[in-house]
Motif scaffolding. Structure first.
Motif, PDB file in Angstrom:
ATOM      1  N   SER A 152       0.842  -1.198   0.000  1.00  0.00           N
ATOM      2  CA  SER A 152       0.000   0.000   0.000  1.00  0.00           C
ATOM      3  C   SER A 152       0.876   1.246   0.000  1.00  0.00           C
ATOM      4  N   PRO A 153       0.979   1.926  -1.127  1.00  0.00           N
ATOM      5  CA  PRO A 153       1.774   3.153  -1.180  1.00  0.00           C
ATOM      6  C   PRO A 153       1.044   4.325  -0.547  1.00  0.00           C
ATOM      7  N   GLN A 154       1.806   5.295  -0.107  1.00  0.00           N
ATOM      8  CA  GLN A 154       1.189   6.565   0.266  1.00  0.00           C
ATOM      9  C   GLN A 154       0.948   7.325  -1.027  1.00  0.00           C
ATOM     10  N   ARG A 159       5.148   9.000  -1.694  1.00  0.00           N
ATOM     11  CA  ARG A 159       4.901   7.686  -2.287  1.00  0.00           C
ATOM     12  C   ARG A 159       5.822   6.620  -1.684  1.00  0.00           C
ATOM     13  N   GLY A 160       7.050   6.992  -1.389  1.00  0.00           N
ATOM     14  CA  GLY A 160       8.000   6.029  -0.855  1.00  0.00           C
ATOM     15  C   GLY A 160       7.735   5.617   0.570  1.00  0.00           C
ATOM     16  N   ALA A 171      -4.905   2.482  -3.913  1.00  0.00           N
ATOM     17  CA  ALA A 171      -3.737   2.199  -4.739  1.00  0.00           C
ATOM     18  C   ALA A 171      -3.036   0.901  -4.347  1.00  0.00           C
ATOM     19  N   SER A 172      -3.566   0.175  -3.360  1.00  0.00           N
ATOM     20  CA  SER A 172      -2.932  -1.065  -2.901  1.00  0.00           C
ATOM     21  C   SER A 172      -2.876  -2.097  -4.020  1.00  0.00           C
ATOM     22  N   ILE A 173      -1.770  -2.818  -4.077  1.00  0.00           N
ATOM     23  CA  ILE A 173      -1.577  -3.845  -5.098  1.00  0.00           C
ATOM     24  C   ILE A 173      -0.934  -5.080  -4.476  1.00  0.00           C
ATOM     25  N   ARG A 174      -1.072  -6.191  -5.161  1.00  0.00           N
ATOM     26  CA  ARG A 174      -0.394  -7.411  -4.731  1.00  0.00           C
ATOM     27  C   ARG A 174       0.991  -7.449  -5.360  1.00  0.00           C
TER      28      ARG A 174
END
Length: 219
Positions: A152-154, A159-160, A171-174
């Motif tokens: 889960s990015p900010q 973003r980091g 925006a969460s991704i696997r």
């Protein structure tokens, strides 16, 4: 680059490394960002790059690269020699990688790893555009076992700062994750590592613990 930004950078990029200078640079950057601003084509650590001033790390690299993590980078510049290997684990858009690329030289190697496709792609674009042969960018997650985890990015401003322990958002991704030993197995030519930086947003301990369990010898 517009005249306003050029004038600000002419000052902020010349600020000496003394207490309080970052506050001055940050104030000027905040003033510049009083309204929406586009990404900027610039040079950072001698390499051409496109930086988004809305993102905190990219903003630092744009406005005051000489002050960016200067204590750590000064130490690493003393430690690293041409031909040696540096691991940038949690590379973001590559502040450490770009600063240290000349330290290891073309005979050395920097392996830059980030779980976020956004950050890895941004760094890869700089590496490709500048033909930085000693840098290898790897878009993969690091964990204590091979697995698929939700990253889960900010999504606003840093973003980091996201990671596998962050709250999920739109925006969460696997992301496919591997162990550090598995990462190094991809680079059989690497026989020793001189230094490493880990910024894994809470996963540092578990990654290193498993690594030293599986790789007891100093490399």
């Amino acid at each position: 680059m517009n005249i306003e930004l050029s004038s600000i950078l002419a000052l902020t990029r010349r600020l000496p490394i003394v207490p309080g200078m970052k506050l001055i640079a940050a104030y000027l950057a905040k003033w510049y960002l009083r309204k929406p601003r586009p990404a900027v084509e610039t040079t950072v650590f001698g390499y051409k790059a496109q930086l988004n001033p809305q993102e905190c790390v990219e903003r630092e690299l744009l406005f005051w690269p000489q002050l960016f993590e200067w204590r750590e980078l000064a130490f690493l510049h003393q430690v690293l020699k041409p031909g040696e290997v540096f691991l940038d684990l949690g590379s973001n858009v590559g502040g450490y990688t770009l600063s240290l690329a000349n330290a290891v030289g073309e005979s050395g190697r920097i392996v830059s790893v980030d779980a976020d496709p956004y950050s890895a792609t941004r760094l890869q674009s700089v590496v490709s555009a500048n033909q930085i042969k000693q840098v290898q960018v790897v878009n993969v997650g690091l964990a204590d076992q091979a697995s698929e985890l939700i990253f889960s990015p900010q999504i606003r401003g840093n973003r980091g700062g996201g990671g596998f322990l962050s709250p999920q958002n739109e925006a969460s991704i696997r992301v496919q994750c591997i162990k550090l030993t598995e990462l190094l197995a991809r680079f059989p030519e690497i026989s020793s590592i001189r230094a490493a930086k880990l910024d894994l947003e809470g996963f540092e301990y578990r990654v290193l613990k498993r690594f030293f369990q599986e790789q007891p010898k100093t490399i």
